[in-house]
Design a protein around this motif. Structure first.
Motif, mmCIF file in Angstrom:
data_model
loop_
_atom_site.group_PDB
_atom_site.id
_atom_site.type_symbol
_atom_site.label_atom_id
_atom_site.label_comp_id
_atom_site.label_asym_id
_atom_site.label_seq_id
_atom_site.Cartn_x
_atom_site.Cartn_y
_atom_site.Cartn_z
ATOM 1 N N HIS A 1 0.832 -1.207 0.000
ATOM 2 C CA HIS A 1 0.000 0.000 0.000
ATOM 3 C C HIS A 1 0.866 1.257 0.000
ATOM 4 N N GLY A 2 1.954 1.233 0.741
ATOM 5 C CA GLY A 2 2.873 2.376 0.704
ATOM 6 C C GLY A 2 3.452 2.593 -0.682
ATOM 7 N N LEU A 3 3.792 1.496 -1.348
ATOM 8 C CA LEU A 3 4.294 1.589 -2.718
ATOM 9 C C LEU A 3 3.226 2.127 -3.668
ATOM 10 N N ILE B 1 0.781 4.137 -2.873
ATOM 11 C CA ILE B 1 0.617 5.567 -2.596
ATOM 12 C C ILE B 1 1.777 6.351 -3.197
ATOM 13 N N TRP B 2 2.978 5.841 -3.060
ATOM 14 C CA TRP B 2 4.154 6.521 -3.581
ATOM 15 C C TRP B 2 4.111 6.644 -5.104
ATOM 16 N N ASP B 3 3.730 5.563 -5.772
ATOM 17 C CA ASP B 3 3.715 5.521 -7.227
ATOM 18 C C ASP B 3 2.268 5.407 -7.702
ATOM 19 N N ARG C 1 -3.189 10.114 -5.286
ATOM 20 C CA ARG C 1 -2.619 9.718 -3.984
ATOM 21 C C ARG C 1 -3.646 9.703 -2.876
ATOM 22 N N GLN D 1 -5.589 6.511 -3.329
ATOM 23 C CA GLN D 1 -4.765 5.383 -2.885
ATOM 24 C C GLN D 1 -4.665 5.349 -1.362
ATOM 25 N N SER D 2 -4.570 6.517 -0.735
ATOM 26 C CA SER D 2 -4.482 6.577 0.729
ATOM 27 C C SER D 2 -5.772 6.087 1.377
#
Length: 96
Positions: free
Chosen positions: A53-55, A57-59, A65, A68-69
């Motif tokens: 999930h962090g990936l 959000i980052w990409d 974003r 995605q968050s």
């Protein structure tokens, strides 16, 4: 390789959550209660979901974003509940 690689990338955290359930059910049948072989993969899967999930959000390619968050927030809460119950199922009666 895949016809829609972006959709598979976004769907990886729920796929891993589904794999948690399948692994908990099958490993309890195969290995029995409180087996290390069934518990350690479960302990590794939830942090993998959080990192994915962090990936995402980052990409953020397919969604923004913020979207995605929100997706990460909702799915992480649900995946934590699934993860907890999968660990409880794998351990069986070993806690009592």
């Amino acid at each position: 390789m895949f016809p829609y690689p972006e959709q598979y990338r976004v769907a990886m955290p729920p796929i891993i959550t589904g794999f948690m359930v399948v692994w908990a059910l099958l490993s309890r049948l195969i290995f029995g209660d409180a087996s290390v072989l069934s518990l350690y993969p479960l302990l590794a899967l939830f942090p993998i979901v959080i990192l994915l999930h962090g990936l995402l959000i980052w990409d953020a390619r397919s969604m923004g974003r913020l979207d995605q968050s929100f997706y990460a927030l909702i799915h992480s809460a649900l995946a934590f509940v699934v993860w907890t119950f999968a660990i409880m199922h794998v351990n069986g009666n070993s806690f009592s």
